[in-house]
Design a protein around this motif. Structure first.
Motif, PDB file in Angstrom:
ATOM      1  N   SER A 120       0.834  -1.189   0.000  1.00  0.00           N
ATOM      2  CA  SER A 120       0.000   0.000   0.000  1.00  0.00           C
ATOM      3  C   SER A 120       0.876   1.249   0.000  1.00  0.00           C
ATOM      4  O   SER A 120       1.812   1.364   0.796  1.00  0.00           O
ATOM      5  N   LYS A 154       1.362   2.120  -7.126  1.00  0.00           N
ATOM      6  CA  LYS A 154       0.806   1.231  -8.149  1.00  0.00           C
ATOM      7  C   LYS A 154      -0.103   1.971  -9.128  1.00  0.00           C
ATOM      8  O   LYS A 154      -0.003   1.780 -10.344  1.00  0.00           O
ATOM      9  N   SER A 155      -1.004   2.789  -8.595  1.00  0.00           N
ATOM     10  CA  SER A 155      -1.944   3.510  -9.466  1.00  0.00           C
ATOM     11  C   SER A 155      -1.199   4.438 -10.407  1.00  0.00           C
ATOM     12  O   SER A 155      -1.524   4.531 -11.600  1.00  0.00           O
ATOM     13  N   ARG A 174      -0.978   4.070 -14.567  1.00  0.00           N
ATOM     14  CA  ARG A 174      -1.361   5.128 -15.510  1.00  0.00           C
ATOM     15  C   ARG A 174      -0.217   5.474 -16.450  1.00  0.00           C
ATOM     16  O   ARG A 174      -0.435   5.778 -17.626  1.00  0.00           O
ATOM     17  N   VAL A 193      -6.731   0.845 -17.162  1.00  0.00           N
ATOM     18  CA  VAL A 193      -6.406   0.394 -15.808  1.00  0.00           C
ATOM     19  C   VAL A 193      -7.661  -0.063 -15.078  1.00  0.00           C
ATOM     20  O   VAL A 193      -8.673   0.651 -15.041  1.00  0.00           O
ATOM     21  N   CYS A 224      -8.827  -0.971 -11.330  1.00  0.00           N
ATOM     22  CA  CYS A 224      -8.430  -0.833  -9.923  1.00  0.00           C
ATOM     23  C   CYS A 224      -8.975  -2.018  -9.133  1.00  0.00           C
ATOM     24  O   CYS A 224     -10.190  -2.127  -8.909  1.00  0.00           O
ATOM     25  N   ASP A 228      -8.618  -2.621  -5.996  1.00  0.00           N
ATOM     26  CA  ASP A 228      -9.103  -2.264  -4.665  1.00  0.00           C
ATOM     27  C   ASP A 228     -10.616  -2.077  -4.652  1.00  0.00           C
ATOM     28  O   ASP A 228     -11.240  -2.107  -3.581  1.00  0.00           O
ATOM     29  N   ASP A 229     -11.223  -1.892  -5.811  1.00  0.00           N
ATOM     30  CA  ASP A 229     -12.678  -1.753  -5.885  1.00  0.00           C
ATOM     31  C   ASP A 229     -13.401  -3.078  -5.652  1.00  0.00           C
ATOM     32  O   ASP A 229     -14.640  -3.102  -5.614  1.00  0.00           O
ATOM     33  N   GLU A 265      -4.358  -3.277 -11.135  1.00  0.00           N
ATOM     34  CA  GLU A 265      -3.443  -2.970 -10.035  1.00  0.00           C
ATOM     35  C   GLU A 265      -4.149  -2.968  -8.691  1.00  0.00           C
ATOM     36  O   GLU A 265      -5.317  -2.592  -8.587  1.00  0.00           O
ATOM     37  N   GLY A 266      -3.425  -3.419  -7.656  1.00  0.00           N
ATOM     38  CA  GLY A 266      -3.960  -3.430  -6.301  1.00  0.00           C
ATOM     39  C   GLY A 266      -3.075  -4.240  -5.378  1.00  0.00           C
ATOM     40  O   GLY A 266      -2.259  -5.056  -5.832  1.00  0.00           O
TER      41      GLY A 266
END
Length: 201
Positions: free
Chosen positions: A14, A18-19, A23, A29, A31, A33-34, A106-107
Protein backbone atom coordinates in the motif's frame (compact mmCIF):
# COMPACT_ATOMS: atom_id res chain seq x y z
CA UNK A 1 -10.14 -3.35 -33.86
CA UNK A 2 -7.49 -5.28 -31.90
CA UNK A 3 -8.81 -7.97 -29.60
CA UNK A 4 -7.75 -7.89 -25.94
CA UNK A 5 -4.72 -10.08 -25.41
CA UNK A 6 -3.88 -10.19 -21.72
CA UNK A 7 -3.80 -8.56 -18.30
CA UNK A 8 -0.71 -7.18 -16.58
CA UNK A 9 -1.13 -7.61 -12.82
CA UNK A 10 0.60 -4.95 -10.71
CA UNK A 11 0.92 -5.70 -6.99
CA UNK A 12 3.00 -3.96 -4.33
CA UNK A 13 2.62 -2.63 -0.78
CA UNK A 14 0.00 0.00 0.00
CA UNK A 15 1.36 3.42 -0.99
CA UNK A 16 4.07 2.10 -3.31
CA UNK A 17 2.68 3.99 -6.33
CA UNK A 18 0.81 1.23 -8.15
CA UNK A 19 -1.94 3.51 -9.47
CA UNK A 20 0.59 6.06 -10.70
CA UNK A 21 2.77 3.49 -12.47
CA UNK A 22 -0.29 1.80 -13.97
CA UNK A 23 -1.36 5.13 -15.51
CA UNK A 24 2.17 5.76 -16.76
CA UNK A 25 2.02 2.63 -18.91
CA UNK A 26 -0.62 4.30 -21.06
CA UNK A 27 -2.84 1.20 -20.90
CA UNK A 28 -6.42 0.99 -19.58
CA UNK A 29 -6.41 0.39 -15.81
CA UNK A 30 -8.62 -1.78 -13.62
CA UNK A 31 -8.43 -0.83 -9.92
CA UNK A 32 -8.52 -4.08 -7.98
CA UNK A 33 -9.10 -2.26 -4.67
CA UNK A 34 -12.68 -1.75 -5.89
CA UNK A 35 -13.24 -5.46 -5.24
CA UNK A 36 -13.03 -5.17 -1.45
CA UNK A 37 -15.95 -6.78 0.36
CA UNK A 38 -18.55 -4.52 1.95
CA UNK A 39 -18.04 -3.74 5.61
CA UNK A 40 -21.11 -5.74 6.69
CA UNK A 41 -20.02 -8.91 4.88
CA UNK A 42 -19.98 -11.69 7.52
CA UNK A 43 -17.05 -13.41 5.79
CA UNK A 44 -14.67 -10.51 6.52
CA UNK A 45 -11.59 -11.55 8.53
CA UNK A 46 -11.10 -9.93 11.91
CA UNK A 47 -8.38 -9.15 14.42
CA UNK A 48 -10.20 -8.92 17.69
CA UNK A 49 -13.11 -6.54 17.20
CA UNK A 50 -11.70 -4.91 14.05
CA UNK A 51 -11.91 -5.96 10.42
CA UNK A 52 -8.51 -6.97 9.02
CA UNK A 53 -8.59 -5.01 5.75
CA UNK A 54 -4.98 -6.02 5.04
CA UNK A 55 -5.94 -9.69 4.69
CA UNK A 56 -6.63 -11.08 1.20
CA UNK A 57 -9.79 -12.56 2.70
CA UNK A 58 -11.21 -9.01 2.87
CA UNK A 59 -11.15 -8.97 -0.91
CA UNK A 60 -13.29 -10.72 -3.53
CA UNK A 61 -10.72 -12.52 -5.67
CA UNK A 62 -13.28 -14.53 -7.62
CA UNK A 63 -15.16 -11.39 -8.73
CA UNK A 64 -11.89 -9.73 -9.75
CA UNK A 65 -10.87 -12.69 -11.93
CA UNK A 66 -14.31 -12.90 -13.54
CA UNK A 67 -14.20 -9.19 -14.38
CA UNK A 68 -10.75 -9.61 -15.93
CA UNK A 69 -12.07 -12.52 -17.98
CA UNK A 70 -15.07 -10.45 -19.10
CA UNK A 71 -12.79 -7.61 -20.18
CA UNK A 72 -10.64 -9.97 -22.20
CA UNK A 73 -13.68 -11.67 -23.71
CA UNK A 74 -15.76 -8.60 -24.57
CA UNK A 75 -13.36 -5.62 -24.41
CA UNK A 76 -15.55 -3.93 -21.81
CA UNK A 77 -17.20 -4.67 -18.47
CA UNK A 78 -19.14 -3.08 -15.64
CA UNK A 79 -16.77 -2.71 -12.69
CA UNK A 80 -17.50 -1.76 -9.07
CA UNK A 81 -16.71 1.62 -7.52
CA UNK A 82 -15.73 1.18 -3.86
CA UNK A 83 -15.60 3.95 -1.24
CA UNK A 84 -12.90 2.95 1.23
CA UNK A 85 -14.00 5.62 3.70
CA UNK A 86 -17.48 4.05 3.73
CA UNK A 87 -16.31 0.42 3.52
CA UNK A 88 -18.72 -0.42 0.71
CA UNK A 89 -19.39 -0.41 -3.01
CA UNK A 90 -21.20 2.80 -3.93
CA UNK A 91 -21.59 2.51 -7.70
CA UNK A 92 -20.48 0.78 -10.89
CA UNK A 93 -18.83 2.13 -14.01
CA UNK A 94 -18.14 0.89 -17.50
CA UNK A 95 -14.49 0.12 -18.24
CA UNK A 96 -13.91 0.03 -22.00
CA UNK A 97 -10.52 -1.15 -23.30
CA UNK A 98 -11.15 0.74 -26.56
CA UNK A 99 -9.45 -1.99 -28.57
CA UNK A 100 -6.28 -2.15 -26.46
CA UNK A 101 -4.72 -5.65 -26.57
CA UNK A 102 -3.54 -5.30 -22.94
CA UNK A 103 -4.64 -3.63 -19.73
CA UNK A 104 -3.24 -3.25 -16.22
CA UNK A 105 -5.03 -4.52 -13.11
CA UNK A 106 -3.44 -2.97 -10.04
CA UNK A 107 -3.96 -3.43 -6.30
CA UNK A 108 -2.35 -4.72 -3.13
CA UNK A 109 -3.92 -8.16 -3.67
CA UNK A 110 -3.09 -8.47 -7.36
CA UNK A 111 -0.54 -11.23 -6.69
CA UNK A 112 -3.28 -13.35 -5.11
CA UNK A 113 -4.78 -14.02 -8.56
CA UNK A 114 -1.59 -14.54 -10.59
CA UNK A 115 -1.92 -18.32 -10.63
CA UNK A 116 -5.63 -18.31 -11.48
CA UNK A 117 -5.12 -15.80 -14.31
CA UNK A 118 -2.26 -17.92 -15.63
CA UNK A 119 -4.36 -21.08 -15.39
CA UNK A 120 -7.15 -19.44 -17.39
CA UNK A 121 -4.69 -18.08 -19.98
CA UNK A 122 -5.47 -14.46 -19.10
CA UNK A 123 -2.04 -13.38 -17.88
CA UNK A 124 0.39 -11.22 -19.86
CA UNK A 125 2.68 -10.32 -16.94
CA UNK A 126 2.81 -9.86 -13.16
CA UNK A 127 4.93 -7.47 -11.09
CA UNK A 128 5.31 -6.44 -7.45
CA UNK A 129 6.27 -2.77 -7.25
CA UNK A 130 9.30 -2.04 -5.05
CA UNK A 131 10.07 1.36 -3.51
CA UNK A 132 11.96 2.51 -0.41
CA UNK A 133 9.97 1.79 2.74
CA UNK A 134 10.19 5.38 4.01
CA UNK A 135 8.86 6.75 0.73
CA UNK A 136 6.02 4.24 0.73
CA UNK A 137 5.12 5.14 4.32
CA UNK A 138 4.98 8.88 3.61
CA UNK A 139 3.08 8.46 0.32
CA UNK A 140 0.54 6.17 1.94
CA UNK A 141 -0.03 8.44 4.94
CA UNK A 142 -0.39 11.57 2.79
CA UNK A 143 -2.86 9.82 0.47
CA UNK A 144 -4.96 8.32 3.25
CA UNK A 145 -5.14 11.61 5.15
CA UNK A 146 -6.07 13.55 2.01
CA UNK A 147 -8.82 11.04 1.17
CA UNK A 148 -9.97 10.89 4.83
CA UNK A 149 -10.02 7.11 4.67
CA UNK A 150 -10.04 6.72 8.46
CA UNK A 151 -9.32 8.79 11.58
CA UNK A 152 -5.73 10.23 11.55
CA UNK A 153 -4.60 8.23 14.60
CA UNK A 154 -5.90 5.03 12.99
CA UNK A 155 -4.07 5.82 9.74
CA UNK A 156 -0.81 6.55 11.55
CA UNK A 157 -0.98 3.36 13.59
CA UNK A 158 -1.83 1.32 10.50
CA UNK A 159 0.97 3.03 8.55
CA UNK A 160 3.58 1.99 11.11
CA UNK A 161 2.26 -1.58 11.09
CA UNK A 162 2.44 -1.73 7.28
CA UNK A 163 5.93 -0.23 7.30
CA UNK A 164 7.16 -3.09 9.47
CA UNK A 165 5.30 -5.69 7.41
CA UNK A 166 6.44 -4.46 4.00
CA UNK A 167 9.33 -6.93 3.45
CA UNK A 168 7.01 -9.83 4.25
CA UNK A 169 4.31 -8.42 1.93
CA UNK A 170 6.76 -8.21 -0.98
CA UNK A 171 8.08 -11.66 -0.17
CA UNK A 172 4.58 -13.13 -0.31
CA UNK A 173 3.77 -11.36 -3.57
CA UNK A 174 6.97 -12.64 -5.16
CA UNK A 175 6.23 -16.17 -3.96
CA UNK A 176 2.79 -15.92 -5.59
CA UNK A 177 4.39 -15.14 -8.95
CA UNK A 178 4.66 -11.34 -9.13
CA UNK A 179 8.20 -10.29 -10.13
CA UNK A 180 9.62 -7.55 -7.87
CA UNK A 181 10.46 -4.48 -9.95
CA UNK A 182 10.97 -0.73 -9.72
CA UNK A 183 8.47 1.54 -11.40
CA UNK A 184 10.66 2.36 -14.39
CA UNK A 185 11.32 -1.33 -14.98
CA UNK A 186 7.59 -2.06 -14.99
CA UNK A 187 6.95 0.73 -17.51
CA UNK A 188 9.78 -0.49 -19.78
CA UNK A 189 8.60 -4.10 -19.58
CA UNK A 190 5.02 -3.17 -20.45
CA UNK A 191 6.22 -0.99 -23.33
CA UNK A 192 8.25 -3.91 -24.69
CA UNK A 193 5.24 -6.19 -24.33
CA UNK A 194 2.93 -3.91 -26.28
CA UNK A 195 5.58 -3.13 -28.89
CA UNK A 196 6.23 -6.84 -29.41
CA UNK A 197 2.52 -7.50 -29.86
CA UNK A 198 2.27 -4.72 -32.43
CA UNK A 199 5.31 -5.98 -34.31
CA UNK A 200 3.79 -9.45 -34.52
CA UNK A 201 0.55 -8.33 -36.11
Amino acid sequence: MNQPYGVVLLAGPSGSGKSYIARQTGLPVLCLDDFYKNGDDPSLPRRGDLVDWDSPLAWNAAAAVETIADLLRHGRAEVPVYAIGEDRQVDTRLLDLAGSPFFVAEGIFAAEIVEECRRRDLLAGAYALRRSRSTTFLRRLARDLAEQRKEPKVLLRRGVTLLRAEPAVLGRQAALGARPARGREVIRSVAALTAGHGAGK
